[in-house]
Motif scaffolding. Structure first.
Motif, mmCIF file in Angstrom:
data_model
loop_
_atom_site.group_PDB
_atom_site.id
_atom_site.type_symbol
_atom_site.label_atom_id
_atom_site.label_comp_id
_atom_site.label_asym_id
_atom_site.label_seq_id
_atom_site.Cartn_x
_atom_site.Cartn_y
_atom_site.Cartn_z
ATOM 1 N N GLY A 1 -24.823 22.822 11.518
ATOM 2 C CA GLY A 1 -25.624 23.661 10.618
ATOM 3 C C GLY A 1 -25.595 22.994 9.170
ATOM 4 O O GLY A 1 -26.692 23.228 8.448
ATOM 5 N N ALA A 2 -24.341 22.430 8.808
ATOM 6 C CA ALA A 2 -24.403 22.052 7.293
ATOM 7 C C ALA A 2 -25.288 20.777 7.202
ATOM 8 O O ALA A 2 -25.850 20.491 6.234
ATOM 9 C CB ALA A 2 -22.804 21.431 7.128
ATOM 10 N N LEU A 3 -25.598 19.909 8.452
ATOM 11 C CA LEU A 3 -26.386 18.931 8.491
ATOM 12 C C LEU A 3 -27.969 19.235 8.695
ATOM 13 O O LEU A 3 -28.943 18.577 8.863
ATOM 14 C CB LEU A 3 -26.142 17.748 9.195
ATOM 15 N N LYS A 4 -28.164 20.546 8.904
ATOM 16 C CA LYS A 4 -29.404 21.219 8.948
ATOM 17 C C LYS A 4 -30.200 20.816 10.318
ATOM 18 O O LYS A 4 -31.349 20.627 10.491
ATOM 19 C CB LYS A 4 -30.303 21.110 7.748
ATOM 20 N N TYR A 5 -29.057 20.570 11.256
ATOM 21 C CA TYR A 5 -29.837 20.155 12.637
ATOM 22 C C TYR A 5 -30.819 21.546 12.902
ATOM 23 O O TYR A 5 -30.551 22.602 12.827
ATOM 24 C CB TYR A 5 -28.782 19.875 13.591
ATOM 25 N N THR A 6 -31.836 21.216 13.801
ATOM 26 C CA THR A 6 -32.880 22.146 14.307
ATOM 27 C C THR A 6 -32.097 23.125 15.034
ATOM 28 O O THR A 6 -31.568 22.782 16.019
ATOM 29 C CB THR A 6 -33.969 21.346 15.126
ATOM 30 N N TRP A 7 -32.368 24.506 14.588
ATOM 31 C CA TRP A 7 -31.641 25.505 15.222
ATOM 32 C C TRP A 7 -32.060 25.431 16.672
ATOM 33 O O TRP A 7 -31.028 25.844 17.689
ATOM 34 C CB TRP A 7 -31.786 26.778 14.661
ATOM 35 N N TRP A 8 -33.179 25.409 17.256
ATOM 36 C CA TRP A 8 -33.498 25.791 18.480
ATOM 37 C C TRP A 8 -32.913 24.546 19.459
ATOM 38 O O TRP A 8 -32.688 24.954 20.541
ATOM 39 C CB TRP A 8 -35.132 26.001 18.785
ATOM 40 N N LYS A 9 -32.858 23.459 19.192
ATOM 41 C CA LYS A 9 -32.284 22.311 19.925
ATOM 42 C C LYS A 9 -30.595 22.549 19.805
ATOM 43 O O LYS A 9 -30.272 22.435 20.969
ATOM 44 C CB LYS A 9 -32.525 20.851 19.142
ATOM 45 N N PHE A 10 -30.107 23.059 18.689
ATOM 46 C CA PHE A 10 -28.840 23.522 18.813
ATOM 47 C C PHE A 10 -28.739 24.239 19.876
ATOM 48 O O PHE A 10 -27.599 24.396 20.737
ATOM 49 C CB PHE A 10 -28.484 24.084 17.380
ATOM 50 N N LEU A 11 -29.218 25.452 19.938
ATOM 51 C CA LEU A 11 -29.135 26.537 21.005
ATOM 52 C C LEU A 11 -29.217 26.147 22.323
ATOM 53 O O LEU A 11 -28.637 26.446 23.202
ATOM 54 C CB LEU A 11 -30.141 27.684 20.645
ATOM 55 N N GLY A 12 -30.208 25.287 22.475
ATOM 56 C CA GLY A 12 -30.511 24.846 23.953
ATOM 57 C C GLY A 12 -29.349 23.943 24.443
ATOM 58 O O GLY A 12 -28.939 24.064 25.402
ATOM 59 N N ILE A 13 -28.858 22.870 23.427
ATOM 60 C CA ILE A 13 -27.691 21.992 23.936
ATOM 61 C C ILE A 13 -26.497 22.862 24.078
ATOM 62 O O ILE A 13 -25.715 22.789 24.909
ATOM 63 C CB ILE A 13 -27.402 20.918 22.941
ATOM 64 N N VAL A 14 -26.151 23.842 22.996
ATOM 65 C CA VAL A 14 -24.837 24.297 23.128
ATOM 66 C C VAL A 14 -24.835 25.505 24.212
ATOM 67 O O VAL A 14 -23.891 25.601 24.704
ATOM 68 C CB VAL A 14 -24.539 25.222 21.598
ATOM 69 N N THR A 15 -26.110 26.122 24.651
ATOM 70 C CA THR A 15 -25.940 26.851 25.898
ATOM 71 C C THR A 15 -25.659 26.330 27.038
ATOM 72 O O THR A 15 -24.791 26.691 27.958
ATOM 73 C CB THR A 15 -27.452 27.663 25.903
ATOM 74 N N CYS A 16 -26.195 25.023 27.096
ATOM 75 C CA CYS A 16 -26.098 24.192 28.300
ATOM 76 C C CYS A 16 -24.469 23.931 28.550
ATOM 77 O O CYS A 16 -24.044 23.891 29.545
ATOM 78 C CB CYS A 16 -26.945 23.077 28.408
ATOM 79 N N ALA A 17 -24.013 23.545 27.385
ATOM 80 C CA ALA A 17 -22.414 23.155 27.329
ATOM 81 C C ALA A 17 -21.779 24.274 27.626
ATOM 82 O O ALA A 17 -20.645 24.059 28.306
ATOM 83 C CB ALA A 17 -22.238 22.521 25.981
#
Length: 140
Positions: free
Chosen positions: A107-123
């Protein structure tokens, strides 16, 4: 307790607050709750907890550091991981001690939120499926 309790426990355990949800998942599995709903509740709660960290990183990183919600060493380690491995590091968001700082750094590095949610959900889903498979291995 049931599904909502698991959702809440999973949410809290993914934020900067201490907690764990695996024991509750195993208990509910043993109580014969529906597996798919348990996995959904745990994954959704844990993912939303991580997204809370993401938002804290994106909009409130200075407050997080100021009030020492996270240790500086953990934050620096997470930053190095994220800078080295980028989004791949988010697959380790389920790990204790380093997972929460990783989601905060994203979040601090402003990573794309929808990519974040996709990867984290899989993990997170993978983590709970492994717990479920472990449960099956022990009870059978």
């Amino acid at each position: 307790m049931g599904y909502f309790g698991l959702f809440f426990s999973s949410f809290i355990s993914a934020t900067l607050l201490p907690g764990g949800s695996e024991a509750l998942l195993v208990y509910l599995l043993n109580e014969k709750y529906t597996v798919s709903f348990l996995l959904l509740s745990a994954t959704l709660g844990n993912t939303l907890g991580s997204f809370t960290n993401y938002l804290l990183g994106k909009y409130g990183i200075t407050l997080v550091i100021k009030y020492r919600y996270i240790q500086e060493a953990s934050l620096q380690k997470a930053e190095r991981l994220f800078e080295t491995y980028g989004s791949w590091s988010l697959f380790f968001s389920w790990l204790p001690f380093i997972g929460d700082p990783l989601t905060l750094v994203a979040g601090a590095l402003k990573y794309t939120w929808w990519k974040f949610l996709g990867i984290v959900t899989c993990a997170k889903l993978t983590r709970y499926v492994v717990v479920y498979l472990g449960f099956l291995a022990v009870v059978s």
